[in-house]
Write a protein that holds these residues in place. Structure first.
Motif, short mmCIF file in Angstrom:
data_model
loop_
_atom_site.label_atom_id
_atom_site.label_comp_id
_atom_site.label_asym_id
_atom_site.label_seq_id
_atom_site.Cartn_x
_atom_site.Cartn_y
_atom_site.Cartn_z
N MET A 9 0.83 -1.21 0.00
CA MET A 9 0.00 0.00 0.00
C MET A 9 0.86 1.25 0.00
O MET A 9 0.64 2.18 -0.77
N ARG A 10 1.82 1.26 0.90
CA ARG A 10 2.69 2.44 1.02
C ARG A 10 3.45 2.69 -0.29
O ARG A 10 3.59 3.83 -0.70
N SER A 11 3.90 1.60 -0.93
CA SER A 11 4.63 1.79 -2.19
C SER A 11 3.69 2.32 -3.28
O SER A 11 4.15 2.96 -4.23
N ASP A 12 2.38 2.06 -3.14
CA ASP A 12 1.39 2.61 -4.07
C ASP A 12 0.89 3.99 -3.64
O ASP A 12 0.01 4.56 -4.25
N GLY A 13 1.44 4.49 -2.50
CA GLY A 13 1.04 5.81 -2.02
C GLY A 13 -0.32 5.83 -1.34
O GLY A 13 -0.99 6.85 -1.29
N GLN A 14 -0.73 4.67 -0.81
CA GLN A 14 -2.04 4.58 -0.15
C GLN A 14 -1.88 4.13 1.29
O GLN A 14 -0.90 3.47 1.64
N PHE A 15 -2.87 4.45 2.10
CA PHE A 15 -2.87 4.09 3.50
C PHE A 15 -4.25 3.58 3.88
O PHE A 15 -5.25 4.08 3.36
#
Length: 145
Positions: free
Chosen positions: A135-141
């Motif tokens: 998620m973090r690598s996709d810019g999401q939380f």
């Protein structure tokens, strides 16, 4: 299609499963093509009724794939995952996330949060940590788990 989708959404918000399915059936009878949003609303209606209408959801999901391939958005997958979660089919949720990725549908925060919830229900801490990293690598939380 937009007017029918709006009507389906109204029925869905009222918890009127039969109303949603009635509009979807009427669309088919009038040769109005249901789109991804139509199927998302119908699948969501399957998840909010008690008990979750798993078999109807599976039928709608298969029908959507026959009529609309390739899909452009992940929202119908998210709605189907919600049905599977309500049915306690956590492994199937994880499989559905992978299917969406194979179809090049970009997971969103709902997809990831649902996957995290399924992993937590399966007590798969390593999988949950990997998903958080993804998620973090996709810019999401996550919105909530």
């Amino acid at each position: 299609t937009k007017g029918a989708n709006d009507l389906m959404r109204i029925f869905s918000k009222r918890g009127d499963f039969e109303g949603v399915m009635g509009v979807l059936g009427e669309m088919e009878q009038r040769n109005v093509t249901a789109d991804e949003f139509s199927y998302t609303v119908a699948l969501n209606a399957c998840s909010v009724t008690m008990p979750a209408r798993l078999e109807k959801a599976r039928e709608l999901f298969d029908q959507m794939h026959r009529k609309l391939e390739p899909l452009q958005v992940v929202s119908p997958y998210n709605a189907m995952m919600k049905v599977l979660m309500r049915a306690g089919l956590f492994h199937e949720v994880l499989e559905l996330v992978e299917q969406a990725k194979l179809k090049r549908l970009q997971p969103d925060v709902i997809t990831y949060t649902t996957k995290l919830t399924a992993l937590c229900n399966l007590k798969d801490l390593r999988g949950a940590v990997r998903t958080m990293q993804e998620m973090r690598s996709d810019g999401q939380f996550p919105d909530a788990v």
